[in-house]
Motif scaffolding. Sequence first.
Motif, PDB file in Angstrom:
ATOM      1  N   ASP A 152       0.822  -1.208   0.000  1.00 27.73           N
ATOM      2  CA  ASP A 152       0.000   0.000   0.000  1.00 27.73           C
ATOM      3  C   ASP A 152       0.860   1.264   0.000  1.00 27.73           C
ATOM      4  OD1 ASP A 152       0.712  -0.878   2.650  1.00 27.73           O
ATOM      5  OD2 ASP A 152      -0.646   0.621   3.470  1.00 27.73           O
ATOM      6  N   LEU A 153       2.096   1.183   0.501  1.00 33.10           N
ATOM      7  CA  LEU A 153       3.009   2.323   0.501  1.00 33.10           C
ATOM      8  C   LEU A 153       3.864   2.376  -0.768  1.00 33.10           C
ATOM      9  CD1 LEU A 153       4.505   2.413   4.114  1.00 33.10           C
ATOM     10  CD2 LEU A 153       2.668   3.828   3.169  1.00 33.10           C
ATOM     11  N   ALA A 154       4.324   1.221  -1.212  1.00 34.18           N
ATOM     12  CA  ALA A 154       5.296   1.176  -2.309  1.00 34.18           C
ATOM     13  C   ALA A 154       5.068  -0.060  -3.183  1.00 34.18           C
ATOM     14  CB  ALA A 154       6.701   1.183  -1.742  1.00 34.18           C
ATOM     15  N   PRO A 155       4.000  -0.071  -3.974  1.00 32.32           N
ATOM     16  CA  PRO A 155       3.682  -1.273  -4.748  1.00 32.32           C
ATOM     17  C   PRO A 155       4.784  -1.714  -5.713  1.00 32.32           C
ATOM     18  CG  PRO A 155       2.289   0.579  -5.418  1.00 32.32           C
ATOM     19  CD  PRO A 155       3.035   1.004  -4.187  1.00 32.32           C
ATOM     20  N   ARG A 156       5.451  -0.789  -6.387  1.00 30.99           N
ATOM     21  CA  ARG A 156       6.499  -1.169  -7.348  1.00 30.99           C
ATOM     22  C   ARG A 156       7.733  -1.727  -6.632  1.00 30.99           C
ATOM     23  NH1 ARG A 156       5.854   4.357  -9.877  1.00 30.99           N
ATOM     24  NH2 ARG A 156       3.940   4.143 -11.052  1.00 30.99           N
ATOM     25  N   HIS A 157       8.082  -1.132  -5.502  1.00 29.23           N
ATOM     26  CA  HIS A 157       9.244  -1.612  -4.757  1.00 29.23           C
ATOM     27  C   HIS A 157       8.970  -2.981  -4.141  1.00 29.23           C
ATOM     28  CE1 HIS A 157      10.545   2.485  -5.368  1.00 29.23           C
ATOM     29  NE2 HIS A 157      11.746   2.160  -4.910  1.00 29.23           N
ATOM     30  N   ALA A 177      10.672   6.690  -7.614  1.00 31.82           N
ATOM     31  CA  ALA A 177      10.502   6.868  -6.168  1.00 31.82           C
ATOM     32  C   ALA A 177       9.049   6.662  -5.755  1.00 31.82           C
ATOM     33  CB  ALA A 177      10.955   8.266  -5.767  1.00 31.82           C
ATOM     34  N   GLU A 178       8.862   6.075  -4.587  1.00 35.02           N
ATOM     35  CA  GLU A 178       7.543   5.930  -3.960  1.00 35.02           C
ATOM     36  C   GLU A 178       7.678   6.402  -2.506  1.00 35.02           C
ATOM     37  OE1 GLU A 178       5.215   2.308  -5.936  1.00 35.02           O
ATOM     38  OE2 GLU A 178       7.136   1.641  -5.119  1.00 35.02           O
ATOM     39  N   PHE A 179       8.030   7.657  -2.347  1.00 33.47           N
ATOM     40  CA  PHE A 179       8.236   8.212  -1.019  1.00 33.47           C
ATOM     41  C   PHE A 179       6.896   8.396  -0.314  1.00 33.47           C
ATOM     42  CE2 PHE A 179      12.051  10.633  -3.000  1.00 33.47           C
ATOM     43  CZ  PHE A 179      12.771   9.462  -3.067  1.00 33.47           C
ATOM     44  N   SER A 180       6.874   8.073   0.975  1.00 28.80           N
ATOM     45  CA  SER A 180       5.662   8.191   1.782  1.00 28.80           C
ATOM     46  C   SER A 180       5.706   9.470   2.601  1.00 28.80           C
ATOM     47  CB  SER A 180       5.550   7.013   2.756  1.00 28.80           C
ATOM     48  OG  SER A 180       5.506   5.797   2.054  1.00 28.80           O
ATOM     49  N   PRO A 181       4.561  10.137   2.739  1.00 32.41           N
ATOM     50  CA  PRO A 181       4.535  11.292   3.648  1.00 32.41           C
ATOM     51  C   PRO A 181       4.735  10.813   5.089  1.00 32.41           C
ATOM     52  CG  PRO A 181       2.338  10.815   2.803  1.00 32.41           C
ATOM     53  CD  PRO A 181       3.276   9.888   2.102  1.00 32.41           C
ATOM     54  N   ARG A 182       5.298  11.667   5.922  1.00 34.72           N
ATOM     55  CA  ARG A 182       5.546  11.306   7.325  1.00 34.72           C
ATOM     56  C   ARG A 182       4.278  10.859   8.040  1.00 34.72           C
ATOM     57  NH1 ARG A 182       9.595  15.855   7.423  1.00 34.72           N
ATOM     58  NH2 ARG A 182      11.566  14.755   7.570  1.00 34.72           N
ATOM     59  N   SER A 183       3.148  11.356   7.604  1.00 33.40           N
ATOM     60  CA  SER A 183       1.885  10.980   8.248  1.00 33.40           C
ATOM     61  C   SER A 183       1.542   9.503   8.005  1.00 33.40           C
ATOM     62  CB  SER A 183       0.747  11.866   7.747  1.00 33.40           C
ATOM     63  OG  SER A 183       0.581  11.713   6.347  1.00 33.40           O
ATOM     64  N   CYS A 221      12.175  -1.019   6.683  1.00 36.55           N
ATOM     65  CA  CYS A 221      12.954  -1.483   5.537  1.00 36.55           C
ATOM     66  C   CYS A 221      12.790  -0.473   4.409  1.00 36.55           C
ATOM     67  CB  CYS A 221      12.465  -2.844   5.066  1.00 36.55           C
ATOM     68  SG  CYS A 221      12.549  -4.114   6.342  1.00 36.55           S
ATOM     69  N   GLY A 222      13.901   0.050   3.943  1.00 30.94           N
ATOM     70  CA  GLY A 222      13.884   1.033   2.871  1.00 30.94           C
ATOM     71  C   GLY A 222      14.720   0.562   1.701  1.00 30.94           C
ATOM     72  N   TYR A 227      13.380   8.548   0.965  1.00 33.16           N
ATOM     73  CA  TYR A 227      13.691   7.178   0.565  1.00 33.16           C
ATOM     74  C   TYR A 227      12.399   6.368   0.638  1.00 33.16           C
ATOM     75  CZ  TYR A 227      18.658   8.117   0.674  1.00 33.16           C
ATOM     76  OH  TYR A 227      19.897   8.618   0.399  1.00 33.16           O
ATOM     77  N   THR A 228      12.303   5.346  -0.190  1.00 31.41           N
ATOM     78  CA  THR A 228      11.096   4.522  -0.240  1.00 31.41           C
ATOM     79  C   THR A 228      11.085   3.498   0.886  1.00 31.41           C
ATOM     80  OG1 THR A 228      10.896   4.810  -2.623  1.00 31.41           O
ATOM     81  CG2 THR A 228       9.776   2.901  -1.658  1.00 31.41           C
ATOM     82  N   ILE A 229       9.987   3.452   1.617  1.00 30.11           N
ATOM     83  CA  ILE A 229       9.744   2.444   2.652  1.00 30.11           C
ATOM     84  C   ILE A 229       8.908   1.339   2.023  1.00 30.11           C
ATOM     85  CG2 ILE A 229       8.530   1.959   4.820  1.00 30.11           C
ATOM     86  CD1 ILE A 229       9.188   4.893   5.630  1.00 30.11           C
ATOM     87  N   TRP A 230       9.411   0.098   2.082  1.00 29.48           N
ATOM     88  CA  TRP A 230       8.693  -1.019   1.465  1.00 29.48           C
ATOM     89  C   TRP A 230       8.338  -2.134   2.449  1.00 29.48           C
ATOM     90  CZ3 TRP A 230      11.301  -5.543   2.034  1.00 29.48           C
ATOM     91  CH2 TRP A 230      12.683  -5.461   2.199  1.00 29.48           C
TER      92      TRP A 230
END
Length: 189
Positions: free
Chosen positions: A48-53, A103-109, A118-119, A147-150
Amino acid sequence: MDRRTLLGAAFAAAAATPALAQQPALDPENTLILELPAGRVTIQLLPDLAPRHVERVKTLVRRGFYDNTPFHRVIEGFMAQGGDPTGTGTGGQRETRLPDLPAEFSPRSRARFVRGTCGMARGAGPNTANCQFFIMFTTYPSLDEDYTIWGRVVAGMEAVDRLKRGDQRRNGSVENPDRLRVARIASDS
């Protein structure tokens, strides 16, 4: 060990951790198991945060790409980095034969770099992640939204804590670095 035993152990470990006790059961298709020298690590993948990663990690795991790769950069109070079969910190497209990821960076929220996060490692540009990953030893806010969180470790963080410290990029070599012995997606067991 069969899949039921493996998942049962992961679920029991997750339930024993108060912060994770209220979480729903892990989805075997989105559960990564790493066998490290000091023990097993269970990682909940976060599509849900980083589908491609997440898809890239699963693809490489299913190819056996990560098996026997070194943790070439393990820095006390920061993180453990692996996923580069060359052990130099320069491996990527040439080794995977796959393009770099956007990149699939997530907002801090939604997600932050805290212990067990894991990034995906990357080069100087935001769209340069490929195969290298890292697991956080501690909270590191400067990585948030950059950085992307996966995934996140849900069991076995003590095995990550025991990885041999060293940095291939700074020292020129890490003598006998610890290696990721085997990586598997739980649904494949």
